[in-house]
Design a protein around this motif. Structure first.
Motif, PDB file in Angstrom:
ATOM      1  N   PHE A 235       0.832  -1.207   0.000  1.00  9.31           N
ATOM      2  CA  PHE A 235       0.000   0.000   0.000  1.00  9.31           C
ATOM      3  C   PHE A 235       0.869   1.260   0.000  1.00  9.31           C
ATOM      4  O   PHE A 235       0.617   2.201  -0.772  1.00  9.31           O
ATOM      5  CB  PHE A 235      -0.923   0.004   1.224  1.00  9.31           C
ATOM      6  CG  PHE A 235      -2.243  -0.658   0.997  1.00  9.31           C
ATOM      7  CD1 PHE A 235      -3.406   0.092   0.804  1.00  9.31           C
ATOM      8  CD2 PHE A 235      -2.359  -2.039   0.980  1.00  9.31           C
ATOM      9  CE1 PHE A 235      -4.632  -0.513   0.597  1.00  9.31           C
ATOM     10  CE2 PHE A 235      -3.578  -2.664   0.773  1.00  9.31           C
ATOM     11  CZ  PHE A 235      -4.720  -1.896   0.579  1.00  9.31           C
ATOM     12  N   LEU A 236       1.884   1.275   0.845  1.00  2.53           N
ATOM     13  CA  LEU A 236       2.717   2.478   0.950  1.00  2.53           C
ATOM     14  C   LEU A 236       3.498   2.732  -0.336  1.00  2.53           C
ATOM     15  O   LEU A 236       3.632   3.880  -0.778  1.00  2.53           O
ATOM     16  CB  LEU A 236       3.672   2.350   2.136  1.00  2.53           C
ATOM     17  CG  LEU A 236       3.021   2.438   3.524  1.00  2.53           C
ATOM     18  CD1 LEU A 236       4.039   2.168   4.608  1.00  2.53           C
ATOM     19  CD2 LEU A 236       2.379   3.805   3.724  1.00  2.53           C
ATOM     20  N   TYR A 237       3.983   1.674  -0.967  1.00  2.55           N
ATOM     21  CA  TYR A 237       4.751   1.887  -2.199  1.00  2.55           C
ATOM     22  C   TYR A 237       3.858   2.229  -3.390  1.00  2.55           C
ATOM     23  O   TYR A 237       4.300   2.861  -4.347  1.00  2.55           O
ATOM     24  CB  TYR A 237       5.663   0.700  -2.490  1.00  2.55           C
ATOM     25  CG  TYR A 237       7.005   0.909  -1.843  1.00  2.55           C
ATOM     26  CD1 TYR A 237       7.935   1.781  -2.401  1.00  2.55           C
ATOM     27  CD2 TYR A 237       7.311   0.287  -0.639  1.00  2.55           C
ATOM     28  CE1 TYR A 237       9.153   2.008  -1.785  1.00  2.55           C
ATOM     29  CE2 TYR A 237       8.537   0.508  -0.010  1.00  2.55           C
ATOM     30  CZ  TYR A 237       9.455   1.385  -0.593  1.00  2.55           C
ATOM     31  OH  TYR A 237      10.663   1.627   0.018  1.00  2.55           O
ATOM     32  N   GLU A 238       2.569   1.871  -3.313  1.00  3.59           N
ATOM     33  CA  GLU A 238       1.640   2.349  -4.339  1.00  3.59           C
ATOM     34  C   GLU A 238       1.450   3.858  -4.184  1.00  3.59           C
ATOM     35  O   GLU A 238       1.348   4.590  -5.175  1.00  3.59           O
ATOM     36  CB  GLU A 238       0.304   1.617  -4.254  1.00  3.59           C
ATOM     37  CG  GLU A 238      -0.755   2.108  -5.231  1.00  3.59           C
ATOM     38  CD  GLU A 238      -0.365   2.008  -6.707  1.00  3.59           C
ATOM     39  OE1 GLU A 238      -1.015   2.662  -7.532  1.00  3.59           O
ATOM     40  OE2 GLU A 238       0.606   1.268  -7.030  1.00  3.59           O
ATOM     41  N   ALA A 239       1.414   4.313  -2.923  1.00  7.42           N
ATOM     42  CA  ALA A 239       1.333   5.761  -2.687  1.00  7.42           C
ATOM     43  C   ALA A 239       2.575   6.466  -3.235  1.00  7.42           C
ATOM     44  O   ALA A 239       2.479   7.523  -3.883  1.00  7.42           O
ATOM     45  CB  ALA A 239       1.174   6.039  -1.198  1.00  7.42           C
ATOM     46  N   VAL A 240       3.736   5.870  -3.018  1.00  9.73           N
ATOM     47  CA  VAL A 240       4.984   6.442  -3.550  1.00  9.73           C
ATOM     48  C   VAL A 240       4.931   6.497  -5.078  1.00  9.73           C
ATOM     49  O   VAL A 240       5.278   7.506  -5.680  1.00  9.73           O
ATOM     50  CB  VAL A 240       6.199   5.613  -3.082  1.00  9.73           C
ATOM     51  CG1 VAL A 240       7.466   6.057  -3.826  1.00  9.73           C
ATOM     52  CG2 VAL A 240       6.395   5.741  -1.583  1.00  9.73           C
ATOM     53  N   ARG A 241       4.486   5.420  -5.689  1.00  8.02           N
ATOM     54  CA  ARG A 241       4.420   5.352  -7.159  1.00  8.02           C
ATOM     55  C   ARG A 241       3.503   6.437  -7.710  1.00  8.02           C
ATOM     56  O   ARG A 241       3.862   7.122  -8.680  1.00  8.02           O
ATOM     57  CB  ARG A 241       3.917   3.979  -7.599  1.00  8.02           C
ATOM     58  CG  ARG A 241       3.953   3.766  -9.115  1.00  8.02           C
ATOM     59  CD  ARG A 241       3.242   2.482  -9.518  1.00  8.02           C
ATOM     60  NE  ARG A 241       1.797   2.601  -9.354  1.00  8.02           N
ATOM     61  CZ  ARG A 241       0.991   3.202 -10.252  1.00  8.02           C
ATOM     62  NH1 ARG A 241       1.490   3.723 -11.359  1.00  8.02           N
ATOM     63  NH2 ARG A 241      -0.316   3.261 -10.035  1.00  8.02           N
ATOM     64  N   GLN A 242       2.334   6.588  -7.114  1.00 12.81           N
ATOM     65  CA  GLN A 242       1.376   7.563  -7.630  1.00 12.81           C
ATOM     66  C   GLN A 242       1.827   9.002  -7.405  1.00 12.81           C
ATOM     67  O   GLN A 242       1.405   9.916  -8.121  1.00 12.81           O
ATOM     68  CB  GLN A 242       0.003   7.339  -6.979  1.00 12.81           C
ATOM     69  CG  GLN A 242      -0.679   6.063  -7.398  1.00 12.81           C
ATOM     70  CD  GLN A 242      -2.116   6.012  -6.952  1.00 12.81           C
ATOM     71  OE1 GLN A 242      -2.759   7.033  -6.709  1.00 12.81           O
ATOM     72  NE2 GLN A 242      -2.662   4.797  -6.856  1.00 12.81           N
ATOM     73  N   ARG A 243       2.670   9.225  -6.422  1.00 15.16           N
ATOM     74  CA  ARG A 243       3.066  10.588  -6.094  1.00 15.16           C
ATOM     75  C   ARG A 243       4.339  11.030  -6.809  1.00 15.16           C
ATOM     76  O   ARG A 243       4.774  12.173  -6.660  1.00 15.16           O
ATOM     77  CB  ARG A 243       3.280  10.716  -4.578  1.00 15.16           C
ATOM     78  CG  ARG A 243       1.986  10.596  -3.791  1.00 15.16           C
ATOM     79  CD  ARG A 243       2.227  10.496  -2.292  1.00 15.16           C
ATOM     80  NE  ARG A 243       0.962  10.399  -1.581  1.00 15.16           N
ATOM     81  CZ  ARG A 243       0.680  11.026  -0.442  1.00 15.16           C
ATOM     82  NH1 ARG A 243       1.581  11.798   0.126  1.00 15.16           N
ATOM     83  NH2 ARG A 243      -0.483  10.895   0.128  1.00 15.16           N
ATOM     84  N   ARG A 244       4.937  10.151  -7.580  1.00 16.46           N
ATOM     85  CA  ARG A 244       6.193  10.502  -8.287  1.00 16.46           C
ATOM     86  C   ARG A 244       5.907  11.478  -9.427  1.00 16.46           C
ATOM     87  O   ARG A 244       4.884  11.413 -10.082  1.00 16.46           O
ATOM     88  CB  ARG A 244       6.852   9.251  -8.836  1.00 16.46           C
ATOM     89  CG  ARG A 244       7.414   8.355  -7.727  1.00 16.46           C
ATOM     90  CD  ARG A 244       8.170   7.200  -8.307  1.00 16.46           C
ATOM     91  NE  ARG A 244       9.354   7.659  -9.029  1.00 16.46           N
ATOM     92  CZ  ARG A 244      10.148   6.868  -9.746  1.00 16.46           C
ATOM     93  NH1 ARG A 244       9.898   5.574  -9.812  1.00 16.46           N
ATOM     94  NH2 ARG A 244      11.211   7.341 -10.377  1.00 16.46           N
TER      95      ARG A 244
END
Length: 244
Positions: A235-244
């Motif tokens: 979940f956290l790395y999906e947030a990172v991916r979307q915020r790049r």
């Protein structure tokens, strides 16, 4: 439990609580009785200190000393005030990312999650005072020291924390299988708080009723669930991916 993060003996624990020590959790012998034990229980309830009843064998493993039926763990960190932390993050100008753990009970899972949270830029972790994993030696070790870098807030009730975040313009997303939406269907790019449930029960149904959105991980194997720390990382790395 590290010895320097431990208090044993009923009177010593009472004095520590009254002196304002950051007590993380108190372990009490199941069948312990007596006036002094009743005094301890009264103080624990008045100060809303997290405690649980355990067999005497567990207390004997925690310390070889005369514990009198009670051993307390002192948190190696200072917990943050939720309202103050949210205000600080919002004023910083960055897009907030918070993590809420709904009664996660395993200290090692907690530590692993803290480590991932630090790596993914989480602004703060929110846990409930009662029923949550302690911040102890296992937590510190599993987090690889990240516990000292990520603010952690202890709140009376998870639902009150969610209401406060929502009132501050932060969307709440629950990690649950009780939805048709996967993490790839949800926007994680806005101000966000991700909610993860306990190892055995998941997120409390009353909490699920008040969140803004729900999301799950796509599963293709025969095993229907992931370890909570692994799921949290996804979940956290999906947030990172979307915020790049």
């Amino acid at each position: 439990m590290e010895k320097e993060h431990q208090i044993f003996g009923i009177r010593a624990i009472i004095e520590a609580i009254n002196a304002g020590k950051e007590i993380d959790k108190v372990f009490i012998q199941k069948d312990a009785q007596g006036d002094l034990m009743r005094d301890l229980l009264k103080v624990l309830k008045q100060k809303n200190v997290n405690f649980s009843y355990v067999p005497v064998e567990k207390l004997n493993r925690l310390t070889p000393n005369n514990h009198q039926g009670a051993v307390a763990s002192i948190a190696p960190i200072k917990f943050q005030n939720l309202e103050t932390l949210v205000e600080k993050v919002l004023e910083s100008g960055k897009t907030p990312l918070f993590l809420i753990l709904d009664q996660l009970s395993d200290a090692r899972n907690f530590g692993a999650i803290i480590r991932t949270a630090e790596c993914t830029g989480v602004d703060g972790i929110i846990v409930q005072k009662q029923g949550s994993a302690p911040v102890n030696g296992d937590t510190v070790k599993t987090s690889a020291g990240a516990v000292f870098n990520v603010p952690i807030c202890k709140v009376e009730h998870i639902k009150d924390a969610i209401f406060h975040l929502q009132g501050s313009g932060i969307k709440t997303v629950a990690a649950t299988e009780k939805t048709d939406d996967t993490i790839y269907d949800i926007s994680f790019a806005e101000p966000l708080a991700i909610i993860m449930g306990s190892e055995d029960r998941g997120i409390n149904p009353s909490v699920l009723k008040i969140v803004d959105e729900k999301a799950k991980l796509p599963m293709f194997g025969t095993i229907s669930s992931l370890n909570v720390s692994v799921a949290c990382g996804a979940f956290l790395y999906e947030a990172v991916r979307q915020r790049r």
